[in-house]
Design an enzyme around this catalytic site. Structure first.
Site, PDB file in Angstrom:
ATOM      1  CG  HIS A   1      -5.755  20.921 -27.292  1.00 36.40           C
ATOM      2  ND1 HIS A   1      -6.454  22.003 -27.766  1.00 36.40           N
ATOM      3  CD2 HIS A   1      -6.432  20.474 -26.201  1.00 36.40           C
ATOM      4  CE1 HIS A   1      -7.522  22.190 -27.009  1.00 36.40           C
ATOM      5  NE2 HIS A   1      -7.534  21.286 -26.048  1.00 36.40           N
TER       6      HIS A   1
ATOM      7  CD  GLU B   1       1.938  22.500 -14.832  1.00 32.78           C
ATOM      8  OE1 GLU B   1       2.290  23.702 -14.901  1.00 32.78           O
ATOM      9  OE2 GLU B   1       2.666  21.597 -14.365  1.00 32.78           O
ATOM     10  CE  LYS B   2      -6.911  28.549 -20.313  1.00 32.57           C
ATOM     11  NZ  LYS B   2      -8.169  28.032 -19.751  1.00 32.57           N
ATOM     12  CG  ASP B   3      -8.425  23.765 -17.731  1.00 27.31           C
ATOM     13  OD1 ASP B   3      -9.249  24.660 -17.489  1.00 27.31           O
ATOM     14  OD2 ASP B   3      -8.094  23.446 -18.890  1.00 27.31           O
TER      15      ASP B   3
ATOM     16  CD  GLN C   1      -9.908  19.472 -16.671  1.00 24.31           C
ATOM     17  OE1 GLN C   1     -11.036  19.789 -17.002  1.00 24.31           O
ATOM     18  NE2 GLN C   1      -8.891  19.447 -17.528  1.00 24.31           N
TER      19      GLN C   1
ATOM     20  CB  SER D   1      -8.528  28.880 -23.621  1.00 20.42           C
ATOM     21  OG  SER D   1      -9.834  28.385 -23.413  1.00 20.42           O
ATOM     22  CB  SER D   2     -11.212  25.556 -27.078  1.00 21.20           C
ATOM     23  OG  SER D   2     -10.279  24.505 -27.167  1.00 21.20           O
TER      24      SER D   2
END
Length: 279
Positions: free
Chosen positions: A38, A149-151, A154, A186-187
């Site tokens: 983030h 870009e991880k998602d 989405q 990732s959270s």
């Protein structure tokens, strides 16, 4: 100091004042539980915007499993300290009734790109994502929006939605940030046990090896089958998908000459891990 705003009317007034002065506003939509990934989005937003808004809203509409929603990590005080250190101008942290007031009855559905992969395994998920992002774009009135870009899927859904609905925002994808061992930040990683955390990078390593083999001319179907075996042998309990798709439309591809991504979702214990890489 980062100003905390919870009412969309107050935020719109602030942004309108900025815009009257010719200030370019960027937004980083999040669900909190902030990490280095983030913060990299915020850094990119600061480079390309005069003012930066970070939104934190754990969106119930995009969770298929109520238990997953309950378990999602929340720590606004910690998040706010990180935002202040990162030089964020505004934290927009609305309550659920601010986003979905009584009588709310609208959903945004993006056909095509939302349907395979995550769309097949998490029905309704992208309707929730597209709806809340459309609302956040309207609430923040930002000119630029930054997504990781991880998602990957989405990101493509949000880009398609903004284009199709003529929302005046430029959606910018930013590279995935990884731990030293390759695990995508990732959270949800905080939910991994110590043993699972050691296993987790096996997904990325198998994908990297598969992509290298395919680039070298190996048969994609055989390579993906071998990668599945590696992932499960490492300790993952289930693979939902491991596929190669076109980078933009996420269509099945026969010709690897066009830009493609390898995308995966797999369960490690009770944590669902996702990742994607360029092939």
């Amino acid at each position: 100091m980062t100003q905390v705003i919870r009412a969309s009317a107050q935020l719109r007034d602030k942004v309108a004042g900025w815009k009257r002065s010719g200030i370019l506003v960027g937004v980083v939509p999040t669900m909190g539980a902030l990490h280095e990934g983030h913060l990299s989005l915020i850094e990119e937003a600061r480079r390309h915007s005069d003012r930066v808004i970070v939104t934190i809203f754990v969106n119930p509409m995009q969770f298929n499993n109520p238990e997953d929603l309950t378990k999602y990590p929340r720590n606004e005080a910690r998040d706010l300290a990180l935002l202040e250190a990162a030089g964020v101008d505004v934290l927009f942290a609305p309550g659920e009734e601010e986003v979905y007031p009584q009588g709310f009855a609208t959903q945004v559905r993006v056909a095509g790109v939302s349907e395979p992969l995550e769309g097949a395994f998490r029905p309704g998920h992208f309707e929730g994502v597209a709806t809340v992002v459309a609302k956040l774009f309207g609430m923040t009135q930002a000119g630029r929006a930054f997504f990781g870009e991880k998602d990957w899927q989405q990101l493509q859904v949000v880009k398609r939605m903004a284009t199709d609905l003529n929302i005046p925002v430029r959606v910018i994808g930013c590279p995935t940030i990884r731990e030293a061992d390759g695990l995508a930040m990732s959270s949800r990683n905080v939910r991994l046990s110590a043993e699972e955390r050691q296993i987790a990078p096996a997904l990325w390593r198998a994908m990297q090896a598969a992509a290298e083999a395919i680039r070298g001319g190996a048969d994609p179907a055989a390579v993906l089958a071998e990668a599945r075996v590696r992932i499960l042998s490492a300790g993952y309990r289930e693979i939902e998908y491991l596929e190669i798709r076109s980078a933009e439309g996420l269509r099945p591809v026969a010709d690897l000459a066009e830009p493609v991504r390898m995308l995966a979702a797999a369960w490690l214990g009770d944590v669902r891990m996702i990742d994607n890489i360029v092939v």
